[in-house]
Structures are given as C-alpha cells and as structure tokens.
Design an enzyme around this catalytic site. Sequence first.
Site, short mmCIF file in Angstrom:
data_model
loop_
_atom_site.label_atom_id
_atom_site.label_comp_id
_atom_site.label_asym_id
_atom_site.label_seq_id
_atom_site.Cartn_x
_atom_site.Cartn_y
_atom_site.Cartn_z
N ASP A 142 1.33 6.31 -23.24
CA ASP A 142 0.50 6.63 -22.08
C ASP A 142 -0.82 7.22 -22.55
O ASP A 142 -0.85 8.19 -23.32
CB ASP A 142 1.22 7.63 -21.17
CG ASP A 142 0.60 7.70 -19.78
OD1 ASP A 142 0.15 6.64 -19.29
OD2 ASP A 142 0.57 8.77 -19.18
N HIS A 149 -10.18 11.77 -13.33
CA HIS A 149 -8.91 12.50 -13.30
C HIS A 149 -8.92 13.60 -14.36
O HIS A 149 -8.57 14.75 -14.08
CB HIS A 149 -7.75 11.54 -13.55
CG HIS A 149 -6.42 12.21 -13.72
ND1 HIS A 149 -5.72 12.73 -12.66
CD2 HIS A 149 -5.68 12.46 -14.84
CE1 HIS A 149 -4.59 13.26 -13.10
NE2 HIS A 149 -4.54 13.11 -14.42
N ARG A 158 -9.24 24.67 -16.64
CA ARG A 158 -10.27 25.22 -17.52
C ARG A 158 -11.63 25.05 -16.84
O ARG A 158 -12.42 24.18 -17.23
CB ARG A 158 -10.28 24.49 -18.87
CG ARG A 158 -9.00 24.56 -19.67
CD ARG A 158 -9.12 23.80 -20.99
NE ARG A 158 -9.48 22.41 -20.78
CZ ARG A 158 -8.62 21.43 -20.53
NH1 ARG A 158 -7.32 21.71 -20.47
NH2 ARG A 158 -9.03 20.20 -20.35
N TYR A 259 3.67 22.03 -21.60
CA TYR A 259 2.86 21.01 -22.28
C TYR A 259 2.10 21.52 -23.51
O TYR A 259 1.68 20.71 -24.34
CB TYR A 259 1.89 20.35 -21.30
CG TYR A 259 0.59 21.07 -21.07
CD1 TYR A 259 -0.59 20.61 -21.67
CD2 TYR A 259 0.53 22.19 -20.26
CE1 TYR A 259 -1.79 21.26 -21.45
CE2 TYR A 259 -0.66 22.84 -20.03
CZ TYR A 259 -1.83 22.37 -20.63
OH TYR A 259 -3.01 23.02 -20.41
N LYS A 268 7.61 14.42 -17.66
CA LYS A 268 7.30 12.99 -17.58
C LYS A 268 8.48 12.09 -17.88
O LYS A 268 8.47 10.92 -17.50
CB LYS A 268 6.18 12.66 -18.59
CG LYS A 268 4.83 13.26 -18.26
CD LYS A 268 4.15 12.47 -17.16
CE LYS A 268 2.70 12.84 -17.06
NZ LYS A 268 2.02 12.03 -16.04
#
Length: 442
Positions: A142, A149, A158, A259, A268
């Site tokens: 991926d 996005h 951030r 993550y 995921k």
Amino acid sequence: MTADTPALDESHDPALTSWVASANATQTDFPIQNLPFGRFRPAGLGGALRVGVAIGDQVLDLSIAASASGWPAEVMPALALLAAGDLNGYMALGRAPQRAVRLALSRALRAGSAMQPALSGALLPQAQAEMALPCEIGDYTDFYTGIHHATTVGTLFRPDNPLLPNYKWVPIGYHGRSSSLVVSGTPVRRPHGQIKGPDHAEPILSPSRRLDHELELGALIGRGNALGDAIGLDAAEAHLFGVVLLNDWSARDVQAWEYQPLGPFLAKNFASTVSPWIVTMDALAPFRAPFVRAAEDPQPLPYLDGAANRASGQLDLVLEVLIQTAAMRAAGRAPHRLSIGRTTEAAYWTFAQLVTHHTVGGCNLRSGDLLGSGTLSGPLPEQGGSMLELSAGGKRALDLPGGETRTFLQDGDTVILRAWGERAGARRIGLGTCSGTVLPAA
C-alpha cells in the site's frame, strides 16, 4: 511513448456496439470497449473458479467460449490459459498476446459477429455469478500517493509540519497483508485493537470506535521481474496488467496508538476490499493524462522521470464514495454520496513510478501482486476519500438522509466505491463497484 504504453486501436472505437444488448446501455460500466477480466463460479454450484469477461450485465465464461470455432490461431495459447482458469498465467504473458486476445474478444462480441451463435451459450448473468478475488494475489503493498489526503491527515496530527520532508521525493509505502484481502460484497467485521485515549494512563483492548474507509485504486502486476533486477520507468508499463478499486479499511483509533515507529498493523490487517473485475491498462488507454509536477515542488529523481510518463503516465478517472446505512436500507433509500473527485487531482505519483521504485532495490514482483495507491482525495474538504478527512478527525458530523449523522462508520453501514473514465471522444467505461458492510465486533 514506449512499445508497451497503452495505445488506441479499433477496440476503443466509441461507435462499437455489441450483440449483448445490455452492453450498449449508456451508463453501463462494461460496454464492449472495456472487457475486464475476473474470476467466478455459477452461484450455488460450487466447483473450481472460472475466468470470465464482463460484458454489459453478463459474464462471458471463457471455460466455454474458448472452445468455440472462429478464434484466430495466434490467440489460442492465451485462450487455453484462460479456459483453464489460470488468469495469473495469462497476466504474465505480456502486452502483445494480451492485445491480440482483447482484439479477438472485441470482434467476437461486436454486433454482427459471426461468433454470436457459438458464444451466446457461454454467457451467464452477473447476478447469477459468485465472484471471487479477481486473481491470485500473493503480495500487497500500500502506497501513500494521495497528496491531499496526506496533507489533511498530517495537519490533523502535525499542524505545523503536515508533510514529512521525504514525501515529495519518494513514493511512500508499506507492505500489507494479502491473506485478509476480500472480494467486494464480503462483510467486514469491526476489529479489536489497543486504544489509548489522550486522558488515559494506559491503553485498553476494545473494538475500534473510529472505523473508516479509504478510497483507493489498486494496480495488479502482470509480468514479474527476477530477484535483484530493477524495472526501469520506461519498462514499467509492460509490467502493469490492470486496475481495480480498493477499500483499505482503517481503524483510526487503533492506528493512532500503534503506528509509531513502524506504521500500521492491526489498524489495517483485518480486511481490505477489492472489486471483482480487473480493467486492463489497454482498456484504459483513452483515459490517460500527463504527469505534471508543480514547478515549486521538487522534480522526480531521474530514475522516476521519463518522457512517456510525463506525456501520459497518469490515469484520468472519476472516483466516488457512497454510503448506505442500515436505516437507509430499511427505508428503501438509495445510497448517499459522500465524496467525488478525480485521480488527476489526487495522485502525486503514477503507477509506473510505483513499480519502478518498488523494484529499484531489487525486489521481485510477481504476477498478481497488488499495489494500492493510498487514499485518493481531492483538494476540497468535501472531496475527502475517508471519513477522517470528511469529519475533520471526528469534529464535524456529516448529515445523511433521514436525519442520521456520521463521524466514523457504524455497524450496518455499507460503503460503496465506484470509478469510471469519461472523456469526450471516448466511450464511458467503469470499474464496477467495491462494497462492504460493517458487522459488529465479535
């Protein structure tokens, strides 16, 4: 242009019609100009998967059609693979035999074809077909090519530095899990994972409370490469077979905790939904666009740059996301559009660049490997390809028909992805649908 760059031929003629009447409908995704491949079996009968071609609302069963007389001799070896159900083997053949098969199928299915009597018995209504993943998918990568996005999500986490310094230089990606890829229509169960709220001292194990969709395209590799061999950009098109829709479901609350530093894991790996029909790169030849990098952005490094990629490396497709809640279904309401946009506004890299970068270190791609684009969102807030963007991280509820609202997906919600090519001088073609319904956590 290289020899393997998709080019227009008689099979793309927008005036072509088919003796399969439903293929001539204005808004069908599968006119004779498309001819995508997939795997299926007749519903309720079981048995081995067969390879078919979508034409209108029908499937041409190649296990039957290949035995008809009238096919050109030069396509018989390729048709034999398809008749045996070996779509991956066919995908690995390369462009020349695949173009010959596409042309033969186009001529056989055209209005007035002498092969109509022989092929009529090889048609099955799609409504009577049980679809499977469109090919054997051994590996899944991926990427993160959707710059809007990436910018929006980066801003949520951030605000002062939404895009990390590497984003505009290197195609960012991670290796996903192919075992949990499912075909469109398969329900998706809400996953469990560790979640830690901002005011909590410790994480808890819980069903995800911020389940999300991701609007993606997936490219399927046709011909692979040997371990240690890189695929140059000018050769990359030869290794791309076709495109599918991909919903890479995401548990945002699980992802936020897990993550760093290695990226997504349980957030995921519970499911990614794939549409059942592979629309070939040759079918998409009328819907290519230049790859343009803004003057103020860094230009690609030489190994990711080339004249053919700049001339027509980008796909030009309309992308749409719809939702139908359980209450909407019960009330007979149609699915509601969440967003609509175009690939040309969303993708920062082309699929050819992804292939080249994936292999520059010597990684061997194989027939059927899936490369996800990452979430493809437009530049406007209402063009977000995920609920995370559309709801501003859960801060803004979306109004739905019937008085419902959503910030993230609830149990019973069905998400539907669609995409199509539409351009003056070309016949509209589509990728079909990619849908999944959220089930409660186990």
